[in-house]
Design a protein around this motif. Structure first.
Motif, short mmCIF file in Angstrom:
data_model
loop_
_atom_site.label_atom_id
_atom_site.label_comp_id
_atom_site.label_asym_id
_atom_site.label_seq_id
_atom_site.Cartn_x
_atom_site.Cartn_y
_atom_site.Cartn_z
N LEU A 89 -30.69 52.45 -4.94
CA LEU A 89 -31.13 52.69 -3.55
C LEU A 89 -32.59 52.29 -3.38
O LEU A 89 -32.96 51.70 -2.35
N GLU A 90 -33.42 52.61 -4.37
CA GLU A 90 -34.83 52.23 -4.31
C GLU A 90 -34.98 50.71 -4.31
O GLU A 90 -35.76 50.14 -3.55
N PHE A 91 -34.21 50.03 -5.17
CA PHE A 91 -34.25 48.57 -5.23
C PHE A 91 -33.91 47.98 -3.87
O PHE A 91 -34.61 47.09 -3.38
N ASP A 92 -32.85 48.49 -3.25
CA ASP A 92 -32.45 48.00 -1.94
C ASP A 92 -33.54 48.23 -0.90
O ASP A 92 -33.87 47.34 -0.12
N ARG A 93 -34.12 49.43 -0.90
CA ARG A 93 -35.19 49.75 0.06
C ARG A 93 -36.39 48.83 -0.14
O ARG A 93 -36.95 48.29 0.82
#
Length: 80
Positions: A27-31
């Motif tokens: 999720l952090e990577f996507d954000r």
């Protein structure tokens, strides 16, 4: 975000995650990727030239994913 099923696996909780990353890291990577893309295209420069903290963290997660993906593919190959 990477839109290639070969980059993902299911975690123990049944969540689709990037190979080698936890759900939170995925999720952090996507954000981070969305944020970096919104502030300008990814620069085509070497790792040493990335300065913003968002770029460095994205690259750290990307490197972790790539290393795990290589190891995962090696471990799942069958011998004929």
């Amino acid at each position: 975000m990477i839109d290639d099923d070969e980059n993902f696996m299911m975690d123990a909780g049944g969540n689709r995650v990037l190979i080698g990353l936890s759900l939170d890291e995925t999720l952090e990577f996507d954000r981070l990727e969305r944020h970096i893309n919104a502030t300008g295209p990814f620069p085509h420069i070497s790792k040493d030239e990335w300065h913003r903290s968002e770029e460095k963290r994205w690259l750290e997660l990307w490197d972790k994913h790539q290393a795990a993906k290589v190891a995962f593919r090696r471990s799942t190959k069958t011998r004929h």
